[in-house]
Scaffold this active site. Sequence first.
Site, PDB file in Angstrom:
ATOM      1  N   GLU A  37       0.822  -1.211   0.000  1.00  0.00           N
ATOM      2  CA  GLU A  37       0.000   0.000   0.000  1.00  0.00           C
ATOM      3  C   GLU A  37       0.857   1.262   0.000  1.00  0.00           C
ATOM      4  O   GLU A  37       0.516   2.247  -0.660  1.00  0.00           O
ATOM      5  CB  GLU A  37      -0.946   0.000   1.205  1.00  0.00           C
ATOM      6  CG  GLU A  37      -2.064  -1.027   1.113  1.00  0.00           C
ATOM      7  CD  GLU A  37      -2.921  -0.868  -0.126  1.00  0.00           C
ATOM      8  OE1 GLU A  37      -3.061   0.272  -0.622  1.00  0.00           O
ATOM      9  OE2 GLU A  37      -3.442  -1.883  -0.621  1.00  0.00           O
ATOM     10  N   TYR A 120      -6.383   5.916   4.606  1.00  0.00           N
ATOM     11  CA  TYR A 120      -6.511   4.914   3.554  1.00  0.00           C
ATOM     12  C   TYR A 120      -5.764   3.633   3.916  1.00  0.00           C
ATOM     13  O   TYR A 120      -6.292   2.525   3.755  1.00  0.00           O
ATOM     14  CB  TYR A 120      -5.991   5.444   2.216  1.00  0.00           C
ATOM     15  CG  TYR A 120      -5.942   4.360   1.165  1.00  0.00           C
ATOM     16  CD1 TYR A 120      -7.085   4.007   0.467  1.00  0.00           C
ATOM     17  CD2 TYR A 120      -4.770   3.634   0.937  1.00  0.00           C
ATOM     18  CE1 TYR A 120      -7.066   2.974  -0.459  1.00  0.00           C
ATOM     19  CE2 TYR A 120      -4.746   2.598   0.017  1.00  0.00           C
ATOM     20  CZ  TYR A 120      -5.894   2.273  -0.685  1.00  0.00           C
ATOM     21  OH  TYR A 120      -5.873   1.238  -1.586  1.00  0.00           O
ATOM     22  N   ASP A 138      -9.421   6.172  -2.344  1.00  0.00           N
ATOM     23  CA  ASP A 138      -8.258   6.692  -3.058  1.00  0.00           C
ATOM     24  C   ASP A 138      -8.762   7.342  -4.344  1.00  0.00           C
ATOM     25  O   ASP A 138      -9.971   7.540  -4.519  1.00  0.00           O
ATOM     26  CB  ASP A 138      -7.232   5.592  -3.327  1.00  0.00           C
ATOM     27  CG  ASP A 138      -7.683   4.610  -4.407  1.00  0.00           C
ATOM     28  OD1 ASP A 138      -8.889   4.596  -4.755  1.00  0.00           O
ATOM     29  OD2 ASP A 138      -6.829   3.863  -4.918  1.00  0.00           O
TER      30      ASP A 138
END
Length: 335
Positions: A37, A120, A138
């Site tokens: 990520e 996120y 996102d």
Amino acid sequence: MPAKEFAKIVVTWQQQHGRNDLPWQQHNDPYHVLVSELMLQQTQVTTVIPYFERWLQRFPDVTTLAAAEEQEVMAHWQGLGYYRRARNLHAAAKTIVADYAAQIPEQAVELREIPGIGPYTVGAIRSFAFNAPAAIVDGNVKRLFARLFMLPYAVNHSANDRYFWELAEHYTPTSQNRRFAQGLLDLGATICKPKQPLCHACPLQSRCRTYANACVEDYPKRKQKKAIPTKTGHFLLAINRFGVCLEQRPANGIWPSLWCLPEVSQAPDAELGYEFNHTFSHYKLAGKVWLAEPATTTGNLMQVPYSDLADYGLPAPIRKLLAKIDWDEVCNTKQ
């Protein structure tokens, strides 16, 4: 659209058509999710895959990463850009080892306390690693929501983020969260693309307001950006047969803590050897590289052998510039 219906459509589509063979999806390991990520922020999946695989070869777990020197961490990140992500990942690993017995926690309240892990990434870790309910937003998700619901909010204006997060939280199911979260990202990345979206293949087409109003290309709305200025930067290239002079940049400013050609405030009395351009978020850098003798440089320098350059974290434009130099010719001419 009812939240349960929305989730069912996304989950079913992801199972049949989504991306299910990415390397970080194979084990649902929280560390793998964290690394992927951070790498995927502002970087394409196809670019990240080889970096992710090489990263795990050197830093297979959070303990190994936490114990590594920053220079080595930055060197392995070299080429991905946005080096703050590498420092955030390194800092997160140290905190996880020190405060959580090297185990990445599941609960959002604990994840938020770890440096470098934002909203996120919290949602991604909870969804992908633990299959727990967690909203994720996102750029792909924003674009999908903006078109689906015909939202007037500019996606590049942070003040509007709350509207997208509220939608994400409303539609996040209580089960199959790993597949649902991946489905949202996959729909945005592969179907509801920024240009030429594949509306004919979208499972949400019949519910999409912009499609019904024939205005898909007009969304998402974006706030007009101001023209960014161009600044000139002067760098010294001091080389001989022993290596090239590099200077570690300060921890703040551009390219923090990376190794770079020494930068000077104004053009020196030297020959201009190379030029390069690089765009940051707030300005464009017009780099001018001046040929200098090693003895004329100042500051905290290190003469790095050419064979060792791969071990140093370098800014992308400097790395590309040094790659152009014929080191054999340098060694023959600068004795």
